[in-house]
Scaffold this motif. Structure first.
Motif, PDB file in Angstrom:
ATOM      1  N   PHE A 136       0.847  -1.179   0.000  1.00 18.47           N
ATOM      2  CA  PHE A 136       0.000   0.000   0.000  1.00 18.47           C
ATOM      3  C   PHE A 136       0.884   1.230   0.000  1.00 18.47           C
ATOM      4  N   GLY A 137       0.254   2.350  -0.186  1.00 15.02           N
ATOM      5  CA  GLY A 137       0.978   3.600  -0.160  1.00 15.02           C
ATOM      6  C   GLY A 137       1.059   4.225  -1.529  1.00 15.02           C
TER       7      GLY A 137
ATOM      8  N   PRO B  85      -8.201  -2.419   7.023  1.00 20.49           N
ATOM      9  CA  PRO B  85      -8.950  -1.277   7.558  1.00 20.49           C
ATOM     10  C   PRO B  85      -8.054  -0.180   8.133  1.00 20.49           C
ATOM     11  N   ASP B  86      -6.809  -0.497   8.393  1.00 18.18           N
ATOM     12  CA  ASP B  86      -5.873   0.494   8.923  1.00 18.18           C
ATOM     13  C   ASP B  86      -5.421   1.507   7.878  1.00 18.18           C
ATOM     14  N   LEU B  87      -5.743   1.269   6.612  1.00 18.06           N
ATOM     15  CA  LEU B  87      -5.229   2.102   5.532  1.00 18.06           C
ATOM     16  C   LEU B  87      -6.028   3.376   5.286  1.00 18.06           C
TER      17      LEU B  87
ATOM     18  N   LEU C 225      -7.978   9.068   0.921  1.00 17.87           N
ATOM     19  CA  LEU C 225      -7.958   7.917   1.822  1.00 17.87           C
ATOM     20  C   LEU C 225      -7.584   8.299   3.239  1.00 17.87           C
ATOM     21  N   SER C 226      -6.778   9.310   3.386  1.00 24.04           N
ATOM     22  CA  SER C 226      -6.337   9.683   4.753  1.00 24.04           C
ATOM     23  C   SER C 226      -7.246  10.732   5.396  1.00 24.04           C
ATOM     24  N   ALA C 227      -8.196  11.271   4.634  1.00 16.02           N
ATOM     25  CA  ALA C 227      -9.077  12.320   5.179  1.00 16.02           C
ATOM     26  C   ALA C 227     -10.064  11.731   6.178  1.00 16.02           C
TER      27      ALA C 227
END
Length: 197
Positions: A86-87, A144-146, A195-197
């Motif tokens: 990921f990333g 789910p941590d992503l 995704l990080s919002a």
């Protein structure tokens, strides 16, 4: 198709007709697509063509189906290859795989996206989107941590449509000042921020 070819010679003829159909669609466009042009390009008589295909729609359907299947296979393979990572690199490589898949036949993409009646390719394009969306949603559910987004299915829908539309427009428009790397950088920023919002 009228009948499924059983003999090798018949299968070769069907493939020849389909290849000619693809060539006519790319060279002449949707409005000029006809069985006579396909037969001429295939080097056969219209009567021979009609032994396998009842009309131009049958040929067109196979050409379009195969095009979207090719794009779907390339993108799905790219996602499957990256399922453990990921990333930014994963987002970039997946978006790049879509761009490469769409660039493989830019002229056919143009005809399919801009000339065909919307209903002619809607289901096929939706099938591609659904396949990639399901892979993306499964990926997000497994990790789910992503993301802090509440629904993996909704998130996958937004991400897939955003990337698909950006990639398609970039391939077709070739906007000045936006090279491939710039496009991919922007997609990574867009998806990563979402995704990080």
């Amino acid at each position: 198709m009228r009948k499924a070819p059983q003999q090798a010679r018949s299968r070769v003829m069907v493939e020849r007709i389909i290849a000619a159909g693809r060539a006519v669609l790319v060279e002449r466009g949707y409005d000029a697509f006809s069985t006579n042009r396909v037969a001429t390009t295939a080097g056969i008589s219209p009567g021979s063509l009609y032994q396998y295909f009842p009309d131009k729609t049958a040929i067109l359907d196979i050409v379009i189906d195969r095009y979207w299947e090719e794009v779907a296979e390339r993108v799905a393979a790219s996602l499957a290859d990256r399922i453990g990572s990921f990333g930014p690199a994963m987002i970039r490589e997946t978006a790049d795989a879509l761009v490469v898949a769409l660039e493989a036949d830019r002229e056919l993409l143009r005809v399919v996206s801009e000339e065909l009646p919307i209903q002619r390719s809607r289901d096929r394009r939706a099938a591609l989107e659904r396949r990639v969306r399901e892979l993306t949603s499964t990926y997000l559910m497994a990790r789910p941590d992503l993301t802090r987004r509440p629904s993996p299915a909704t998130t996958a829908w937004v991400v897939v449509l955003a990337i698909e539309n950006l990639a398609t427009r970039w391939v077709l428009d070739q906007p000045a000042g936006i090279d491939r790397d710039a496009l991919l950088d922007e997609i990574v920023a867009l998806v990563g921020g979402y995704l990080s919002a």
